[in-house]
Design a protein around this motif. Structure first.
Motif, PDB file in Angstrom:
ATOM      1  N   LEU A  40       0.823  -1.197   0.000  1.00 19.05           N
ATOM      2  CA  LEU A  40       0.000   0.000   0.000  1.00 19.05           C
ATOM      3  C   LEU A  40       0.858   1.248   0.000  1.00 19.05           C
ATOM      4  O   LEU A  40       0.381   2.354  -0.028  1.00 19.05           O
ATOM      5  N   VAL A  62      -0.208   9.264  19.821  1.00 21.92           N
ATOM      6  CA  VAL A  62      -1.208   8.403  20.466  1.00 21.92           C
ATOM      7  C   VAL A  62      -0.602   7.734  21.695  1.00 21.92           C
ATOM      8  O   VAL A  62      -1.181   7.713  22.783  1.00 21.92           O
ATOM      9  N   SER A  66      -1.825   8.484  25.482  1.00 26.00           N
ATOM     10  CA  SER A  66      -2.677   7.469  26.106  1.00 26.00           C
ATOM     11  C   SER A  66      -1.986   6.839  27.311  1.00 26.00           C
ATOM     12  O   SER A  66      -2.571   5.998  27.981  1.00 26.00           O
ATOM     13  N   VAL A 201      -4.869  18.252  21.409  1.00 23.13           N
ATOM     14  CA  VAL A 201      -4.864  16.821  21.076  1.00 23.13           C
ATOM     15  C   VAL A 201      -5.598  16.009  22.133  1.00 23.13           C
ATOM     16  O   VAL A 201      -6.395  15.137  21.822  1.00 23.13           O
ATOM     17  N   SER A 202      -5.314  16.256  23.403  1.00 18.05           N
ATOM     18  CA  SER A 202      -5.839  15.343  24.404  1.00 18.05           C
ATOM     19  C   SER A 202      -6.434  16.031  25.623  1.00 18.05           C
ATOM     20  O   SER A 202      -7.169  15.422  26.386  1.00 18.05           O
TER      21      SER A 202
ATOM     22  N   SER B   4      -5.054   0.881  -2.879  1.00 21.97           N
ATOM     23  CA  SER B   4      -4.092   1.021  -1.786  1.00 21.97           C
ATOM     24  C   SER B   4      -4.282   2.340  -1.043  1.00 21.97           C
ATOM     25  O   SER B   4      -4.143   2.399   0.157  1.00 21.97           O
ATOM     26  N   ARG B   7      -6.986   2.054   1.426  1.00 24.00           N
ATOM     27  CA  ARG B   7      -6.570   1.374   2.652  1.00 24.00           C
ATOM     28  C   ARG B   7      -5.804   2.311   3.577  1.00 24.00           C
ATOM     29  O   ARG B   7      -5.965   2.299   4.786  1.00 24.00           O
ATOM     30  N   LEU B   8      -5.009   3.152   2.932  1.00 24.01           N
ATOM     31  CA  LEU B   8      -4.221   4.098   3.708  1.00 24.01           C
ATOM     32  C   LEU B   8      -5.135   5.050   4.474  1.00 24.01           C
ATOM     33  O   LEU B   8      -4.946   5.318   5.660  1.00 24.01           O
ATOM     34  N   ILE B  11      -6.495   3.444   7.487  1.00 19.52           N
ATOM     35  CA  ILE B  11      -5.546   3.358   8.597  1.00 19.52           C
ATOM     36  C   ILE B  11      -5.433   4.696   9.310  1.00 19.52           C
ATOM     37  O   ILE B  11      -5.480   4.784  10.532  1.00 19.52           O
ATOM     38  N   LEU B  12      -5.338   5.764   8.504  1.00 22.70           N
ATOM     39  CA  LEU B  12      -5.219   7.089   9.105  1.00 22.70           C
ATOM     40  C   LEU B  12      -6.461   7.416   9.920  1.00 22.70           C
ATOM     41  O   LEU B  12      -6.378   7.968  11.013  1.00 22.70           O
ATOM     42  N   ALA B  15      -6.340   5.664  13.155  1.00 25.47           N
ATOM     43  CA  ALA B  15      -5.377   6.301  14.059  1.00 25.47           C
ATOM     44  C   ALA B  15      -5.978   7.545  14.694  1.00 25.47           C
ATOM     45  O   ALA B  15      -5.807   7.815  15.880  1.00 25.47           O
ATOM     46  N   ALA B  18      -8.328   6.592  17.317  1.00 20.82           N
ATOM     47  CA  ALA B  18      -7.588   6.125  18.493  1.00 20.82           C
ATOM     48  C   ALA B  18      -7.072   7.299  19.309  1.00 20.82           C
ATOM     49  O   ALA B  18      -7.167   7.319  20.529  1.00 20.82           O
ATOM     50  N   SER B  19      -6.547   8.317  18.608  1.00 19.55           N
ATOM     51  CA  SER B  19      -5.979   9.436  19.365  1.00 19.55           C
ATOM     52  C   SER B  19      -7.085  10.228  20.051  1.00 19.55           C
ATOM     53  O   SER B  19      -6.902  10.766  21.133  1.00 19.55           O
ATOM     54  N   ALA B  22      -7.980   8.297  23.077  1.00 19.72           N
ATOM     55  CA  ALA B  22      -6.946   8.442  24.095  1.00 19.72           C
ATOM     56  C   ALA B  22      -7.098   9.770  24.813  1.00 19.72           C
ATOM     57  O   ALA B  22      -6.825   9.893  26.006  1.00 19.72           O
ATOM     58  N   ALA B  23      -7.565  10.759  24.043  1.00 20.33           N
ATOM     59  CA  ALA B  23      -7.665  12.094  24.611  1.00 20.33           C
ATOM     60  C   ALA B  23      -8.662  12.147  25.763  1.00 20.33           C
ATOM     61  O   ALA B  23      -8.576  12.999  26.636  1.00 20.33           O
TER      62      ALA B  23
END
Lengths: 387, 447
Positions: A40, A62, A66, A201-202, B4, B7-8, B11-12, B15, B18-19, B22-23
């Motif tokens: 990719l 991250v 976290s 960000v957090s 492709s 897919r990228l 993923i981004l 992420a 996720a961030s 987390a925040a």
């Protein structure tokens, strides 16, 4: 300049005949999976590395946001080990030179940083870091010139002298370098933009520990990005050629000495940056922080991770940082007293090193890569057999 | 959009999610407060029934022999204290971690103690270079940094720079002054040679001694810690005609200097500073270094030293007897040693400080309590502490004694002094007897 290349007898011959195939297996595969057909990632090296850099930056943010403050401080620790180990793995894995003196080169970076930050009106931090890198590069160039004439154990011996001798300078120039108790480092406060960034960000509090962890992460990412590009470029290929077949390389018009010096200089620059970050994170540059143990720790880190692989260097550094507290806490949980638990940590580290060397002599990354290639070759062979 | 790059993007996107997730896990800090009738979780590391205290020591590596025994003494004292109910109904939870006498490690383990273990205070951190690495951090975080185990002036000279840090033992400069005066009075004709560790330890000691006997000193030789060949230094002292050698050195160099002097046939009067004179440790080091040729510390017989705390050489001292009882009841394997006594004495002062900080102590309250009342506390040290708002220096006094076998004969009364031009005076107080069970009974000065 040449060296016996017969595969049967001498120890140095044995070393050079084995190194390309096994011990540095981690160094030989192209970075970031460029050779796999279905990827990719773009095929242009620079673009691919930039993308990976971006991804790693996101992962770093991250990770840092976290986890708690203590893990942040551990990640800061990880960053200075990994920066120096990254440089060392390029030297050892790609160019085949062994250095036991990288701890001393880190000391050069650390003391430079400490001295420049001591000023009434210190220069901006990036400039200080750059000066630290440049000065260490200069020292590295001097050592490198000597290194270019030496091989294997002789080079290890010469750099060993560096590791033992250089911290002694801090004691000799006591007035200036602070002697045994060293120079305390006043780490500059985080800029306001950083508070804003963390808030955005957090929403976590932007402590000084966090700022140092980010600083370490930024330095680490930049270093690894540059090193990865270098390893994939003509420079990296030449280094490998010098490592694997001196005679062939020389016949191809490569000046062995010059390329060895270059490898040492690049590696020293990384050690300088690692030392600078160490000084900021530890807040002290003292000779007892740069003993031979540090140089050996870096070497074991890259050997465990896989010689020549940046990811391996990161992995090995992570082991250096996370294993001792983990083992100590485990020991304490098992009912050992604090002293016994503390004594367990170096022992377990030694055991891990021995086990890795027995079962994965090419290091973690190298061994995984070898397995993967064997598996693919076998599959290709069986596919060809069916066809 | 190609396959492709789709897919990228995915993923981004993952992420980013996720961030953002987390925040949401924000941090929270402790909150202050105190007073009232019941135990409260008044600060970080304090709960209704426990107080968490952390420390860093060399438990492995070259500095471990001797020093690694200190925390076992502290632990024994706290264990016995907890059996008797602790401090205001709170048990003391004591965590000590290994830094192998490497400042880089000290920084890491103190980070762990403060950020992960969340201790209320650090106590007895050992070593000048090691503790220097965490001085800024502890003061920036506002963590009380009690009773650093080193005689550097760094810990107490500038309370405005480092308001949370306190020294404990006699500083090396005061020790040097007391030694200098003793020599001037008792050995006015001696030709004095100095054997110094090449750092602030030797430097401060030399400065103190030179204030009194600058004209008697015929040579000053320095050794670099780590270099085990002290032959040139001792030979130089001998060549300079020194018949009285003062050593500001660590125990291993006491042993090395004795072995070299034995080989050279050099027999001056030796005077080792407090740090380097523990006969038991020096004896075992001598045996080790000489591979059995010298079997005990008999070489040290007749040497002079200084003491600020009673040691195992004074088994009749009430404090030593009390510490012996604590070691027998709550200690681990091994004998009571001077290092364990040192640890227990520091733990005793810590208990005094915690009592003085009131029923619900806070970090700032603890500092205030030591500054206000610390100079009045009576304890195992021969002379009182110098704690005040202007000084965080520890005890100020020592006595000179002579090592004879395993005991020590005192040569002077307890002498007290301070940095700089302060006079040396005889301490007019008596050492107070230990309180019942060696548990202090100090009034709160904060609530």
């Amino acid at each position: 300049m040449s060296q016996p290349q017969d595969t049967t007898a001498t120890s140095s011959g044995e070393m050079s005949s084995e190194s390309p195939t096994e011990s540095t297996a981690a160094a030989n595969a192209p970075s970031a999976g460029a050779s796999t057909g279905r990827s990719l990632l773009p095929s242009n090296t620079l673009l691919r590395h930039l993308l990976v850099l971006l991804l790693c930056a996101v992962v770093a943010v991250v990770l840092l946001e976290s986890t708690d403050q203590f893990t942040n401080s551990q990640l800061a620790q990880l960053s200075y080990y990994a920066i120096a180990a990254g440089g060392l793995t390029v030297l050892t894995g790609l160019n085949g030179q062994i250095s036991l003196g990288h701890g001393a080169l880190m000391a050069v970076g650390a003391y430079t940083t400490a001295l420049f930050l001591e000023a009434e009106e210190p220069l901006p931090l990036p400039v200080v870091l750059l000066v630290a890198v440049l000065l260490t590069t200069l020292v590295g160039a001097l050592v490198g010139v000597a290194a270019a004439r030496l091989h294997g154990p002789y080079l290890a011996g010469a750099t060993l002298a560096l590791a033992v001798g250089l911290p002694g300078l801090a004691l000799y120039f006591r007035e200036w370098l602070g002697g045994e108790q060293g120079l305390r480092v006043r780490a500059p406060r985080a800029p306001e933009a950083f508070d804003g960034f963390i808030g955005f960000v957090s929403g976590n509090p932007a402590s000084n520990t966090k700022w140092l962890a980010y600083l370490g992460a930024i330095c680490l990412l930049i270093t690894f990005f540059l090193l990865a590009n270098l390893a994939r470029s003509r420079v990296g290929r030449t280094w490998r050629a010098v490592r694997d077949q001196e005679v062939a390389a020389e016949l191809a018009g490569i000046d062995l000495g010059a390329w060895r010096v270059l490898a040492f200089v690049v590696s020293a620059a990384c050690a300088g940056l690692g030392g600078a970050v160490l000084a900021l994170v530890v807040r002290l540059a003292a000779p007892s922080g740069f003993t031979l143990v540090l140089s050996l720790a870096l070497l074991t880190a890259i050997v465990i991770g896989g010689l020549g692989s940046l990811f391996g260097a990161l992995l090995g550094s992570a082991l250096l940082v996370f294993l001792p507290p983990f083992v100590t806490d485990l020991g304490a949980d098992l009912g050992l007293n604090n002293t016994e638990a503390a004594q367990l940590a170096p022992f377990v580290y030694g055991v891990v090193l021995v086990v890795v060397m027995i079962f994965a002599p090419a290091g973690v990354v190298g061994s995984v890569r070898l397995r993967w290639r064997t598996w693919r070759a076998r599959r290709a062979a069986s596919a060809a057999g069916r066809a | 959009m190609t396959r492709s790059s789709r897919r990228l993007t995915r993923i981004l996107a993952t992420a980013t999610v996720a961030s953002t997730l987390a925040a949401c896990g924000g941090g929270d800090g402790g909150s202050g407060g105190g007073g009232g009738g019941e135990n409260e979780a008044s600060d970080i590391g304090i709960t209704e029934d426990s107080i968490k205290i952390g420390a860093h020591y060399p438990l492995t590596g070259v500095a471990a022999p001797g020093y690694s025994e200190i925390p076992t003494g502290v632990q024994a004292y706290f264990d016995c204290l907890n059996q008797e109910g602790g401090i205001n109904g709170r048990e003391i939870e004591y965590i000590y971690r290994d830094d192998a006498y490497n400042p880089t490690n000290t920084s890491a383990v103190v980070n762990q103690l403060v950020l992960e273990d969340e201790v209320f205070a650090i106590m007895g951190g050992l070593g000048t270079p090691t503790h220097s690495a965490v001085l800024e951090f502890l003061n920036a975080e506002g963590v009380p940094d009690l009773f650093v185990a080193s005689g550097s002036r760094l810990w107490g000279e500038n309370p405005e720079d480092y308001p949370y840090t306190f020294g404990w033992q006699t500083d090396y400069e005061s020790e040097g002054k007391i030694i200098g005066q003793y020599i001037a009075e008792n050995f006015p004709d001696a030709r004095v040679g100095l054997f110094l560790q090449d750092d602030d330890f030797g430097e401060d000691g030399e400065r103190g001694i030179r204030e009194y006997i600058d004209d008697q000193i015929v040579a000053a030789e320095r050794y670099v810690p780590g270099n085990t060949d002290v032959g040139p230094q001792i030979a130089a002292l001998q060549a300079a005609g020194a018949d009285f050698v003062v050593g500001f050195n660590v125990p291993s160099y006491t042993a090395l200097s004795q072995l070299v002097a034995l080989r050279l046939g050099y027999q001056p009067q030796w005077f080792y500073s407090n740090v380097g004179s523990d006969p038991a440790l020096v004896g075992s080091l001598l045996q080790n270094f000489s591979q059995g040729a010298v079997s005990d510390a008999s070489l040290l017989d007749g040497a002079l030293t200084t003491e600020y705390l009673p040691g195992v050489d004074a088994p009749d001292n009430a404090w030593v007897q009390e510490f012996q009882r604590i070691w027998d009841e709550c200690g681990g394997e091994g004998e009571l040693t001077n290092y364990r006594i040192y640890g227990m004495a520091q733990a005793f002062t810590t208990a005094q400080a915690l009592q003085a900080a009131g029923q619900n102590p806070t970090r700032d309250g603890l500092v205030e309590a030591i500054e206000t009342a610390g100079s009045e506390w009576e304890g195992p040290t021969f002379a009182p502490f110098r704690y005040s708002e202007d000084s965080h220096m520890g005890t100020s006094g020592m006595q000179v004694s002579r090592i004879t076998g395993t005991t020590a004969e005192e040569q002077t009364p307890v002498l007290v002094t301070d940095l700089g031009n302060a006079e040396i005076e005889e301490f007019d107080g008596e050492q107070a007897p230990p309180p019942a069970n060696a548990i202090p009974d100090v009034e709160s000065v904060v609530d």
